[in-house]
Scaffold this motif. Structure first.
Motif, PDB file in Angstrom:
ATOM      1  N   GLU A  14       0.786  -1.174  -0.065  1.00  0.00           N
ATOM      2  CA  GLU A  14       0.161  -0.223  -0.304  1.00  0.00           C
ATOM      3  C   GLU A  14       0.798   0.813  -0.068  1.00  0.00           C
ATOM      4  OE1 GLU A  14      -3.921   2.277   2.282  1.00  0.00           O
ATOM      5  OE2 GLU A  14      -2.563  -0.067   3.257  1.00  0.00           O
ATOM      6  N   LEU A  15       2.167   1.097   0.375  1.00  0.00           N
ATOM      7  CA  LEU A  15       3.042   2.499   0.612  1.00  0.00           C
ATOM      8  C   LEU A  15       3.664   2.487  -0.832  1.00  0.00           C
ATOM      9  CD1 LEU A  15       4.439   4.476   2.430  1.00  0.00           C
ATOM     10  CD2 LEU A  15       6.295   2.548   3.051  1.00  0.00           C
ATOM     11  N   LYS A  16       3.741   1.502  -1.434  1.00  0.00           N
ATOM     12  CA  LYS A  16       5.069   2.163  -2.704  1.00  0.00           C
ATOM     13  C   LYS A  16       3.647   2.259  -3.385  1.00  0.00           C
ATOM     14  CE  LYS A  16       7.090  -0.714  -5.997  1.00  0.00           C
ATOM     15  NZ  LYS A  16       6.593  -0.349  -7.174  1.00  0.00           N
ATOM     16  N   THR A  17       2.245   1.684  -3.552  1.00  0.00           N
ATOM     17  CA  THR A  17       1.175   2.372  -4.801  1.00  0.00           C
ATOM     18  C   THR A  17       0.866   3.485  -3.719  1.00  0.00           C
ATOM     19  OG1 THR A  17      -0.150  -0.128  -4.457  1.00  0.00           O
ATOM     20  CG2 THR A  17      -1.124   2.000  -4.841  1.00  0.00           C
ATOM     21  N   ALA A  18       0.896   4.178  -3.245  1.00  0.00           N
ATOM     22  CA  ALA A  18       1.106   5.543  -2.909  1.00  0.00           C
ATOM     23  C   ALA A  18       2.306   6.455  -3.347  1.00  0.00           C
ATOM     24  CB  ALA A  18       1.085   6.046  -0.957  1.00  0.00           C
ATOM     25  N   ILE A  19       3.144   6.303  -3.096  1.00  0.00           N
ATOM     26  CA  ILE A  19       4.449   6.018  -4.088  1.00  0.00           C
ATOM     27  C   ILE A  19       4.536   6.181  -5.174  1.00  0.00           C
ATOM     28  CG2 ILE A  19       7.254   6.635  -3.937  1.00  0.00           C
ATOM     29  CD1 ILE A  19       6.979   5.487  -1.004  1.00  0.00           C
ATOM     30  N   ASP A  20       4.333   5.717  -6.163  1.00  0.00           N
ATOM     31  CA  ASP A  20       3.671   5.218  -7.044  1.00  0.00           C
ATOM     32  C   ASP A  20       3.173   6.266  -8.132  1.00  0.00           C
ATOM     33  OD1 ASP A  20       6.273   3.256  -7.064  1.00  0.00           O
ATOM     34  OD2 ASP A  20       4.746   1.778  -6.954  1.00  0.00           O
ATOM     35  N   LEU A  21       2.304   6.280  -7.710  1.00  0.00           N
ATOM     36  CA  LEU A  21       0.458   6.788  -8.096  1.00  0.00           C
ATOM     37  C   LEU A  21       1.835   8.255  -8.217  1.00  0.00           C
ATOM     38  CD1 LEU A  21      -2.177   6.039  -6.132  1.00  0.00           C
ATOM     39  CD2 LEU A  21      -1.822   5.704  -8.286  1.00  0.00           C
ATOM     40  N   PHE A 243      -4.165  21.899  -9.730  1.00  0.00           N
ATOM     41  CA  PHE A 243      -2.708  20.640  -9.043  1.00  0.00           C
ATOM     42  C   PHE A 243      -3.654  19.224  -9.336  1.00  0.00           C
ATOM     43  CE2 PHE A 243      -0.318  24.224  -7.510  1.00  0.00           C
ATOM     44  CZ  PHE A 243       1.004  23.857  -7.235  1.00  0.00           C
ATOM     45  N   LYS A 244      -2.823  18.165  -8.860  1.00  0.00           N
ATOM     46  CA  LYS A 244      -3.294  16.333  -9.300  1.00  0.00           C
ATOM     47  C   LYS A 244      -2.596  16.530  -7.566  1.00  0.00           C
ATOM     48  CE  LYS A 244      -3.680  12.217 -11.173  1.00  0.00           C
ATOM     49  NZ  LYS A 244      -4.933  12.314 -10.675  1.00  0.00           N
ATOM     50  N   ALA A 245      -4.389  16.134  -6.598  1.00  0.00           N
ATOM     51  CA  ALA A 245      -4.075  15.469  -5.432  1.00  0.00           C
ATOM     52  C   ALA A 245      -3.035  13.875  -4.934  1.00  0.00           C
ATOM     53  CB  ALA A 245      -4.489  16.396  -3.988  1.00  0.00           C
ATOM     54  N   PHE A 246      -2.132  13.919  -4.400  1.00  0.00           N
ATOM     55  CA  PHE A 246      -2.026  12.948  -3.843  1.00  0.00           C
ATOM     56  C   PHE A 246      -1.845  12.481  -1.666  1.00  0.00           C
ATOM     57  CE2 PHE A 246      -0.263  13.189  -7.879  1.00  0.00           C
ATOM     58  CZ  PHE A 246      -0.226  12.617  -8.463  1.00  0.00           C
ATOM     59  N   GLU A 247      -1.026  11.226  -1.377  1.00  0.00           N
ATOM     60  CA  GLU A 247      -1.322  11.147  -0.196  1.00  0.00           C
ATOM     61  C   GLU A 247      -0.804  10.515   0.687  1.00  0.00           C
ATOM     62  OE1 GLU A 247      -4.649  10.925   2.651  1.00  0.00           O
ATOM     63  OE2 GLU A 247      -5.190   9.436   1.376  1.00  0.00           O
ATOM     64  N   LEU A 248       0.612  10.278   0.779  1.00  0.00           N
ATOM     65  CA  LEU A 248       0.825   9.458   1.865  1.00  0.00           C
ATOM     66  C   LEU A 248       0.351   8.651   2.932  1.00  0.00           C
ATOM     67  CD1 LEU A 248       5.317  10.986   1.778  1.00  0.00           C
ATOM     68  CD2 LEU A 248       4.288   9.162  -0.289  1.00  0.00           C
ATOM     69  N   PRO A 249      -0.033   7.702   3.225  1.00  0.00           N
ATOM     70  CA  PRO A 249      -1.123   7.873   4.189  1.00  0.00           C
ATOM     71  C   PRO A 249      -0.142   7.104   5.613  1.00  0.00           C
ATOM     72  CG  PRO A 249      -0.776   6.424   2.723  1.00  0.00           C
ATOM     73  CD  PRO A 249      -0.076   6.833   2.245  1.00  0.00           C
ATOM     74  N   PHE A 250       0.652   6.364   5.391  1.00  0.00           N
ATOM     75  CA  PHE A 250       1.335   6.710   7.140  1.00  0.00           C
ATOM     76  C   PHE A 250       2.337   6.972   7.405  1.00  0.00           C
ATOM     77  CE2 PHE A 250       0.254   1.836   4.527  1.00  0.00           C
ATOM     78  CZ  PHE A 250      -0.567   1.918   5.180  1.00  0.00           C
ATOM     79  N   CYS A 251       2.778   6.937   9.264  1.00  0.00           N
ATOM     80  CA  CYS A 251       3.332   7.438   9.822  1.00  0.00           C
ATOM     81  C   CYS A 251       4.746   6.624  10.183  1.00  0.00           C
ATOM     82  CB  CYS A 251       3.119   7.905  11.453  1.00  0.00           C
ATOM     83  SG  CYS A 251       3.986   8.819  12.201  1.00  0.00           S
ATOM     84  N   LEU A 252       5.349   6.465   9.540  1.00  0.00           N
ATOM     85  CA  LEU A 252       7.144   5.257   9.605  1.00  0.00           C
ATOM     86  C   LEU A 252       7.619   5.463  10.432  1.00  0.00           C
ATOM     87  CD1 LEU A 252       7.776   5.889   5.694  1.00  0.00           C
ATOM     88  CD2 LEU A 252       5.970   4.403   7.152  1.00  0.00           C
ATOM     89  N   ARG A 253       7.007   7.137  11.562  1.00  0.00           N
ATOM     90  CA  ARG A 253       8.655   6.757  12.637  1.00  0.00           C
ATOM     91  C   ARG A 253       7.580   6.485  13.948  1.00  0.00           C
ATOM     92  NH1 ARG A 253       7.684  13.282  13.077  1.00  0.00           N
ATOM     93  NH2 ARG A 253       9.267  13.680  11.524  1.00  0.00           N
ATOM     94  N   CYS A 254       6.622   6.722  14.017  1.00  0.00           N
ATOM     95  CA  CYS A 254       5.706   7.074  15.303  1.00  0.00           C
ATOM     96  C   CYS A 254       5.377   5.467  15.938  1.00  0.00           C
ATOM     97  CB  CYS A 254       4.691   7.205  16.457  1.00  0.00           C
ATOM     98  SG  CYS A 254       4.989   9.715  15.617  1.00  0.00           S
ATOM     99  N   PRO A 255       5.476   5.274  16.998  1.00  0.00           N
ATOM    100  CA  PRO A 255       4.638   4.277  17.664  1.00  0.00           C
ATOM    101  C   PRO A 255       3.080   3.728  16.954  1.00  0.00           C
ATOM    102  CG  PRO A 255       5.151   4.720  19.315  1.00  0.00           C
ATOM    103  CD  PRO A 255       5.705   5.657  18.063  1.00  0.00           C
ATOM    104  N   GLU A 256       2.558   3.093  17.481  1.00  0.00           N
ATOM    105  CA  GLU A 256       0.821   3.082  17.195  1.00  0.00           C
ATOM    106  C   GLU A 256       0.219   3.761  18.421  1.00  0.00           C
ATOM    107  OE1 GLU A 256      -2.117  -0.828  16.631  1.00  0.00           O
ATOM    108  OE2 GLU A 256      -0.279  -0.714  17.896  1.00  0.00           O
ATOM    109  N   VAL A 257       0.594   3.875  19.105  1.00  0.00           N
ATOM    110  CA  VAL A 257       0.225   4.722  20.654  1.00  0.00           C
ATOM    111  C   VAL A 257       0.507   5.653  20.412  1.00  0.00           C
ATOM    112  CG1 VAL A 257       1.887   4.872  22.040  1.00  0.00           C
ATOM    113  CG2 VAL A 257      -0.730   5.234  23.092  1.00  0.00           C
TER     114      VAL A 257
END
Length: 562
Positions: A14-21, A243-257
Motif C-alpha cells: 500500500e505504501l509503495k502504491t501511494a509513492i508510485d502514484l 494541482f493533482k492531489a496525492f497523499e502518503l497515508p502512513f506514519c513511519l516514525r511513531c509507535p502505534e499509541v
C-alpha cells in the motif's frame, strides 16, 4: 495481535502504491499531503532518481523554509538536487542575475538587521508619522506599495539586503518578466504549509515554467504569527484544479499509541467544531517499521507532579533525569549514529529553563537555544565595526555607527546625510578618524561553534520550543507544561494552532512519549490541559510524582552517571 508476514507485505504494498502514484503521474503540478514522519524524503529521492534516469544532466531544485531542514535534505538527497532555503536560493539568484538584482551591485552585503536600519530611516525622513511601517510583514504579504518601494530604495542606497526582501526583489522582477525565471526539470517544495504569501506567489511564477511537486500538511502549521504563513495556502493548493492531489497515508516514525493519540485529538477537535477546513487525510500506523517499538512502548506516560519550581522542587527535571538514566544503550547508539537527539524536551520557556538548570547540575550536556528574545533585531556597535572592517567606505557601515552613536552632526542634518552616497564623504573628519581607529583595533568574535558534545555512549538531549520542534524527532520525547492556560491558553477559546502544536509535539516520538504537568507551578495552582482528556484513557499510563514518589526512587536508585 501480532501482524503476520502477509499483513506486513500488504502494508508495504500500500505504501509503495501511494509513492508510485506520485512518481508515475505526468501532471506538471502535484501536491502531496503527508503527515508527520510520512516518508517525504523517500518520495523525494524516488522522484529525483527517476528524473536523473531520464536525463543525467537534469537540473533539480528543492526548497524548504528553515536552514535545519535544508541541511537535512541536502544530506539525504546528496547528488540528486540543489537544496536551499527560499532565502538562500533567492540570494544566489540575485548574485547571478543582474536583472533580478536591479539597483544592487553583484557584491551586495547580506545584513539581516537591515529592516531595523530602514525603519530608523523612515522615522527620520517621515517626521510626524506615528510609527514606521512593518516592512517585513508587508513584503511577506506581497504588497507592492509606497512602503515596500521605500525599503527597496534604501536597500539599494546601502547596497545591502536582508532575508525577506531578497525574495521580494525576485518576485517583483519575475512578475514583470516571467520568462526570466530559471528552468529546472523538477522543483520540489518541502513543508509547503509554512510558506507565506510572498513565497507561494514566487513559487506560482516558477511553476509556470517548471514541473513542481509541493509537499506539506495543514496539521503542522506553526509559523503563522512568526512567518505570516496560513492554513488556507496549502488548502487552496489542495483544492485547486491546477494541482493533482496525492497523499502518503502512513506514519513511519511513531509507535502505534502515538498515531492513535493523534487520531483521538483530531477527532475530538473536529467534534468540538475546531480544525474547520482541514484537509481530509489518512494517518495510519505502519507495523513493518514500528511493530517492535509499539510492543515495547504501548502507552503514553502521563506524569503529574505535585509541584514544580526551581531547586529541590524541580520535579520535572528530576523525572526527566530519572528516565534518561534508564534509556537503553541501543537507543542511544542508534540516535547518535543517525544524527537525531536521544531525548527531546518540548515546552514553554518557563519550564525549559528550570529543567535545563537541573540537568546541567547533574552534568548533562544539553543542546538548547540561548539568547534573549528580540535581540536579533537590535543594532550594535559591533555590527558597524564588522562591516567597516571589511570595507572602510561602506555606507551601510557608517550608517550603523551613526544609528548607535547619534552624534549631533547627524541628527541636525539627517535628510542631507541620508541622501548622500557614499556617506563617508560628508562625515566630519574627527568622528571618521575616531571610528576608523576603533575599526583598526576591532577583532571580530570567533564564529560560534557547536557546544560540547556528550561523551561517547551518552544520550544527546535537546530542549526546544513547540515551533522549533518542527523537523526534529527523538527516541524519547517529553512534552512539558500541559496545563490549561499554557496549552491551550484558554480552553474556552482554543486556537487551531494550539492543536497543531500539540500534534507536532506528540509526533516527534520514535519510541516513547511522556506528557508532563503539575498541580502547582511556582506556587500557582495549575489544571490539566483539556488536550489530555481528548486522548483515549486506554492509551495513557498515569503516574503521580510527589515527595513520597521521589523518596521511593532514591531508595532504589543506582549511582548517577551523566
Amino acid at each position: 495481535m501480532p501482524y503476520t508476514k502477509h499483513d506486513e507485505d500488504e502494508f508495504k504494498r500500500e505504501l509503495k502504491t501511494a509513492i508510485d502514484l506520485v512518481v508515475q503521474s505526468n501532471h506538471p503540478k502535484k501536491i502531496v499531503v503527508a503527515g508527520p514522519g510520512a516518508g517525504k524524503t523517500s518520495l523525494f529521492k524516488t522522484l529525483l532518481a527517476k528524473s536523473k534516469e531520464a536525463n543525467k544532466e537534469a537540473s533539480h531544485l528543492v526548497v524548504t523554509f528553515i536552514s535545519a531542514l535544508a541541511d537535512e535534505l541536502r544530506h539525504d538527497l546528496s547528488g540528486l538536487a540543489d537544496v536551499f532555503t527560499f532565502h538562500a536560493h533567492c540570494k544566489q539568484l540575485l548574485h547571478q542575475n543582474p536583472y533580478l538584482r536591479e539597483g544592487l551591485s553583484e557584491d551586495f552585503t547580506l545584513f539581516p538587521k537591515l529592516p531595523t536600519v530602514i525603519k530608523s530611516d523612515w522615522s527620520f525622513l517621515h517626521a510626524g508619522d506615528q510609527a514606521p511601517p512593518h516592512f517585513v510583514k508587508l513584503m511577506r504579504q506581497a504588497v507592492d506599495g509606497i512602503e515596500t518601494r521605500f525599503f527597496l530604495e534604501r536597500s539599494n542606497y546601502y547596497d545591502a539586503v536582508s532575508f525577506d526582501d531578497m525574495v521580494f526583489r525576485v518576485y517583483l522582477q519575475l512578475a514583470v518578466a516571467p520568462h526570466a525565471a530559471e528552468r529546472h526539470e523538477l522543483i520540489l517544495v518541502d513543508e509547503y504549509q509554512d510558506f507565506n504569501l510572498l513565497e507561494i506567489s514566487l513559487l506560482d511564477l516558477l511553476a509556470r515554467k517548471n514541473p513542481i511537486v509541493v509537499a506539506g500538511d495543514d496539521d503542522q502549521v506553526l509559523y503563522g504569527a512568526l512567518r505570516s504563513s496560513n492554513w488556507n495556502f496549502i488548502r487552496d493548493c489542495y483544492s485547486s484544479p491546477d494541482f493533482k492531489a496525492f497523499e502518503l497515508p502512513f506514519c513511519l516514525r511513531c509507535p502505534e499509541v502515538v498515531v492513535g493519540a493523534f487520531d483521538d485529538v483530531v477527532r475530538a477537535a473536529t467534534a468540538a467544531g475546531l480544525l474547520n477546513g482541514r484537509i481530509p487525510k489518512k494517518y495510519r500506523y505502519f507495523p513493518p517499521s514500528k511493530e517492535r517499538d509499539s510492543a515495547a512502548h504501548p502507552n503514553l506516560q502521563v506524569i503529574k507532579t505535585s509541584i514544580q519550581k526551581s531547586g529541590g522542587g524541580n520535579y520535572f527535571g528530576r523525572v526527566i533525569a530519572e528516565v534518561v538514566r534508564s534509556i537503553p544503550l541501543q537507543y542511544i547508539k542508534d540516535s547518535r549514529e543517525d544524527g537525531y537527539p536521544t531525548v527531546l524536551v518540548i515546552g514553554n520557556k518557563q519550564y525549559l529553563s528550570q529543567i535545563s538548570a537541573h540537568l546541567k547540575d547533574l552534568g548533562y550536556v544539553l543542546d538548547e537555544k540561548e539568547g534573549t528574545e528580540g535581540e536579533e533585531d537590535q543594532i550594535t556597535r559591533e555590527d558597524g565595526l564588522k562591516v567597516l572592517k571589511g570595507d572602510a567606505g561602506s555606507t551601510l557601515g557608517w550608517r550603523i555607527m551613526l544609528e548607535v552613536d547619534k552624534p549631533t552632526f547627524f541628527t541636525k542634518a539627517v535628510a542631507r546625510m541620508l541622501s548622500t552616497k557614499p556617506l563617508v564623504t560628508i562625515i566630519p573628519k574627527a568622528y571618521r578618524v575616531s571610528v576608523l581607529a576603533e575599526v583598526q583595533k576591532f577583532e571580530e568574535p570567533a564564529a560560534k561553534t557547536k557546544g560540547p558534545q556528550p561523551e561517547f555512549g551518552k544520550p544527546t538531549i535537546k530542549l526546544t520550543s513547540f515551533q522549533s520542534a518542527k523537523g526534529l524527532s527523538a527516541q524519547y520525547v517529553f512534552v512539558v507544561g500541559l496545563h490549561d492556560g499554557d496549552l491551550p491558553r484558554n480552553p474556552a477559546k482554543i486556537d487551531d494552532i494550539e492543536i497543531c502544536k500539540f500534534l507536532v509535539a506528540l509526533t516527534r516520538t520514535r519510541k516513547q512519549c511522556f506528557l508532563l504537568l503539575t498541580r502547582r507551578f511556582a506556587g500557582v495552582p495549575k489544571n490539566p490541559s483539556l488536550f489530555l482528556s481528548w486522548i483515549d484513557h486506554s492509551r495513557k499510563k498515569s503516574v503521580y510524582a510527589d515527595a513520597k514518589y521521589f523518596k521511593e526512587l532514591e531508595k532504589h536508585a543506582r549511582p548517577h552517571t551523566s
